[in-house]
Design a protein around this motif. Structure first.
Motif, PDB file in Angstrom:
ATOM      1  N   GLY A 130      42.118  37.672  43.809  1.00 54.18           N
ATOM      2  CA  GLY A 130      42.121  36.261  43.453  1.00 54.18           C
ATOM      3  C   GLY A 130      42.727  35.323  44.484  1.00 54.18           C
ATOM      4  O   GLY A 130      42.855  34.121  44.216  1.00 54.18           O
ATOM      5  N   ASN A 131      43.082  35.831  45.671  1.00 53.51           N
ATOM      6  CA  ASN A 131      43.651  34.941  46.698  1.00 53.51           C
ATOM      7  C   ASN A 131      42.688  33.817  47.085  1.00 53.51           C
ATOM      8  O   ASN A 131      43.076  32.659  47.195  1.00 53.51           O
ATOM      9  N   GLY A 132      41.415  34.193  47.291  1.00 52.79           N
ATOM     10  CA  GLY A 132      40.410  33.208  47.692  1.00 52.79           C
ATOM     11  C   GLY A 132      40.177  32.156  46.620  1.00 52.79           C
ATOM     12  O   GLY A 132      40.091  30.960  46.903  1.00 52.79           O
ATOM     13  N   ARG A 133      40.084  32.604  45.360  1.00 49.82           N
ATOM     14  CA  ARG A 133      39.857  31.663  44.251  1.00 49.82           C
ATOM     15  C   ARG A 133      41.061  30.737  44.052  1.00 49.82           C
ATOM     16  O   ARG A 133      40.913  29.563  43.738  1.00 49.82           O
ATOM     17  N   TRP A 134      42.262  31.293  44.254  1.00 45.81           N
ATOM     18  CA  TRP A 134      43.476  30.477  44.137  1.00 45.81           C
ATOM     19  C   TRP A 134      43.423  29.330  45.150  1.00 45.81           C
ATOM     20  O   TRP A 134      43.698  28.176  44.815  1.00 45.81           O
ATOM     21  N   ALA A 135      43.058  29.672  46.395  1.00 42.80           N
ATOM     22  CA  ALA A 135      42.982  28.659  47.456  1.00 42.80           C
ATOM     23  C   ALA A 135      41.893  27.625  47.146  1.00 42.80           C
ATOM     24  O   ALA A 135      42.094  26.419  47.314  1.00 42.80           O
ATOM     25  N   HIS A 171      45.784  33.938  51.028  1.00 41.29           N
ATOM     26  CA  HIS A 171      46.309  35.239  51.471  1.00 41.29           C
ATOM     27  C   HIS A 171      47.811  35.152  51.743  1.00 41.29           C
ATOM     28  O   HIS A 171      48.569  36.067  51.421  1.00 41.29           O
ATOM     29  N   ARG A 172      48.238  34.023  52.345  1.00 44.23           N
ATOM     30  CA  ARG A 172      49.672  33.863  52.645  1.00 44.23           C
ATOM     31  C   ARG A 172      50.500  33.799  51.361  1.00 44.23           C
ATOM     32  O   ARG A 172      51.565  34.396  51.260  1.00 44.23           O
ATOM     33  N   LYS A 173      49.978  33.059  50.390  1.00 46.07           N
ATOM     34  CA  LYS A 173      50.672  32.957  49.101  1.00 46.07           C
ATOM     35  C   LYS A 173      50.680  34.329  48.406  1.00 46.07           C
ATOM     36  O   LYS A 173      51.645  34.685  47.725  1.00 46.07           O
ATOM     37  N   GLY A 174      49.599  35.086  48.607  1.00 46.71           N
ATOM     38  CA  GLY A 174      49.521  36.439  48.052  1.00 46.71           C
ATOM     39  C   GLY A 174      50.597  37.350  48.614  1.00 46.71           C
ATOM     40  O   GLY A 174      51.177  38.179  47.904  1.00 46.71           O
ATOM     41  N   VAL A 175      50.888  37.203  49.908  1.00 50.89           N
ATOM     42  CA  VAL A 175      51.944  37.996  50.543  1.00 50.89           C
ATOM     43  C   VAL A 175      53.304  37.649  49.924  1.00 50.89           C
ATOM     44  O   VAL A 175      54.139  38.525  49.703  1.00 50.89           O
ATOM     45  N   GLU A 176      53.512  36.367  49.629  1.00 51.34           N
ATOM     46  CA  GLU A 176      54.767  35.950  48.979  1.00 51.34           C
ATOM     47  C   GLU A 176      54.907  36.617  47.608  1.00 51.34           C
ATOM     48  O   GLU A 176      56.007  37.024  47.205  1.00 51.34           O
ATOM     49  N   ALA A 177      53.785  36.742  46.899  1.00 49.67           N
ATOM     50  CA  ALA A 177      53.806  37.397  45.586  1.00 49.67           C
ATOM     51  C   ALA A 177      54.193  38.872  45.733  1.00 49.67           C
ATOM     52  O   ALA A 177      54.953  39.407  44.916  1.00 49.67           O
ATOM     53  N   VAL A 178      53.680  39.525  46.780  1.00 52.85           N
ATOM     54  CA  VAL A 178      54.040  40.929  47.066  1.00 52.85           C
ATOM     55  C   VAL A 178      55.547  41.027  47.291  1.00 52.85           C
ATOM     56  O   VAL A 178      56.229  41.889  46.731  1.00 52.85           O
ATOM     57  N   ARG A 179      56.063  40.128  48.118  1.00 56.58           N
ATOM     58  CA  ARG A 179      57.489  40.144  48.478  1.00 56.58           C
ATOM     59  C   ARG A 179      58.370  40.042  47.228  1.00 56.58           C
ATOM     60  O   ARG A 179      59.317  40.809  47.055  1.00 56.58           O
ATOM     61  N   THR A 186      44.306  41.866  38.772  1.00 58.99           N
ATOM     62  CA  THR A 186      44.437  40.434  38.524  1.00 58.99           C
ATOM     63  C   THR A 186      43.091  39.722  38.688  1.00 58.99           C
ATOM     64  O   THR A 186      42.125  40.298  39.158  1.00 58.99           O
ATOM     65  N   SER A 187      43.053  38.483  38.284  1.00 59.80           N
ATOM     66  CA  SER A 187      41.950  37.520  38.492  1.00 59.80           C
ATOM     67  C   SER A 187      40.763  37.655  37.561  1.00 59.80           C
ATOM     68  O   SER A 187      39.739  37.016  37.771  1.00 59.80           O
ATOM     69  N   GLY A 188      40.879  38.468  36.520  1.00 58.81           N
ATOM     70  CA  GLY A 188      39.826  38.504  35.509  1.00 58.81           C
ATOM     71  C   GLY A 188      38.672  39.449  35.769  1.00 58.81           C
ATOM     72  O   GLY A 188      37.802  39.611  34.919  1.00 58.81           O
ATOM     73  N   PRO A 225      48.094  35.274  43.638  1.00 54.63           N
ATOM     74  CA  PRO A 225      49.223  34.471  44.143  1.00 54.63           C
ATOM     75  C   PRO A 225      50.133  33.940  43.041  1.00 54.63           C
ATOM     76  O   PRO A 225      51.287  33.596  43.297  1.00 54.63           O
ATOM     77  N   ASP A 226      49.613  33.868  41.795  1.00 52.03           N
ATOM     78  CA  ASP A 226      50.411  33.382  40.663  1.00 52.03           C
ATOM     79  C   ASP A 226      51.085  34.519  39.895  1.00 52.03           C
ATOM     80  O   ASP A 226      51.802  34.276  38.917  1.00 52.03           O
ATOM     81  N   PHE A 227      50.845  35.771  40.309  1.00 51.30           N
ATOM     82  CA  PHE A 227      51.396  36.936  39.595  1.00 51.30           C
ATOM     83  C   PHE A 227      52.879  37.080  39.951  1.00 51.30           C
ATOM     84  O   PHE A 227      53.234  37.181  41.113  1.00 51.30           O
ATOM     85  N   THR A 228      53.723  37.105  38.946  1.00 53.78           N
ATOM     86  CA  THR A 228      55.173  37.120  39.170  1.00 53.78           C
ATOM     87  C   THR A 228      55.802  38.406  38.615  1.00 53.78           C
ATOM     88  O   THR A 228      55.165  39.144  37.853  1.00 53.78           O
ATOM     89  N   PRO A 229      57.083  38.653  38.947  1.00 56.84           N
ATOM     90  CA  PRO A 229      57.788  39.784  38.328  1.00 56.84           C
ATOM     91  C   PRO A 229      57.782  39.734  36.805  1.00 56.84           C
ATOM     92  O   PRO A 229      57.788  40.779  36.150  1.00 56.84           O
ATOM     93  N   ASP A 230      57.729  38.527  36.229  1.00 59.30           N
ATOM     94  CA  ASP A 230      57.660  38.416  34.757  1.00 59.30           C
ATOM     95  C   ASP A 230      56.335  38.952  34.215  1.00 59.30           C
ATOM     96  O   ASP A 230      56.291  39.563  33.141  1.00 59.30           O
ATOM     97  N   HIS A 231      55.245  38.713  34.963  1.00 61.53           N
ATOM     98  CA  HIS A 231      53.950  39.275  34.550  1.00 61.53           C
ATOM     99  C   HIS A 231      54.012  40.811  34.600  1.00 61.53           C
ATOM    100  O   HIS A 231      53.476  41.490  33.713  1.00 61.53           O
TER     101      HIS A 231
END
Length: 227
Positions: A17-22, A33-41, A176-178, A203-209
């Protein structure tokens, strides 16, 4: 086995879902993709608060080479930056890196960085497994060849020759992303894994998810083909 209170030791995620998020935010794909890396971190940092012994992430499939060259280049550059910036944190947090796939076929400088990262994190107690240049069907074929060369092909001998052989059995697979498909990821390993498909873009996936997914898993009843 009753699901009450069971813990997931090994969780795998298809980060989609990185592309769709952008696109939704009218940003270039590279920003997704950059925001996706932040989600990984953030997810890797949260592992110490979970039952997870191994987190496996689908980072780059063998089919991803078909994407536009500039996007592939951007993904490779992100990988370089991620290894450089996060390796000290992996070591400090006792995280061991494991790689699934034909990663030695990547650019020589990336291969060198990965070899160094594998060596420096080899004593870690919790594993981050990354699927790079990975395709599950090719993995199974390669494992079958190795098993046949050593003797009889059995469930055990084939499993022992998979990239995932040192990892705990897969408990839970999240996408993710449906999208509701495995996309050539951990086909053998997912035989009895529980699965969760969420509409949340990566990119919106968090530790809470992740925590919610682990709670969902804990309440499922796993029968492994029994009654």
């Amino acid at each position: 086995m009753s699901g009450e209170g069971q813990h997931a030791r090994h969780v795998a995620i298809i980060m989609d879902g990185n592309g769709r998020w952008a696109k939704r935010k009218h940003l270039p794909r590279a920003m997704g993709h950059r925001k996706g890396v932040e989600a990984v971190r953030e997810l890797v940092r949260s592992l110490r608060d979970t039952s997870i012994e191994c987190l496996t992430l689908y980072a780059f499939s063998s089919e991803n080479w078909k994407r536009p060259e500039d996007e592939v280049d951007d993904l490779m550059n992100l990988m370089r930056k991620f290894i450089k910036s996060d390796l000290p944190e992996f070591i400090a947090n006792d995280v061991k890196l494991h790689i699934l796939g034909d990663w030695q076929a990547l650019a020589p400088d990336i291969v060198e960085m990965l070899e160094d990262a594998l060596e420096q994190t080899s004593k870690g107690s919790r594993t981050l497994a990354v699927a790079l240049n990975y395709g599950s069907q090719a993995e199974i074929v390669q494992a079958a060849r190795k098993a046949a060369a050593a003797g009889e092909i059995t469930v055990e001998s084939l499993a022992a020759n998979l990239f995932s052989a040192p990892l705990p059995p897969l408990d839970l697979l999240i996408r993710t992303s449906g999208e509701v498909r495995l996309s050539n990821f951990l086909l053998w390993q997912a035989a009895y894994a529980e699965m969760i498909f969420t509409d949340v873009l990566w990119p919106d996936f968090t530790p809470d998810h992740l925590k919610q997914a682990l709670e969902d898993f804990a309440n499922r009843e796993r029968r492994f083909g029994g009654r």
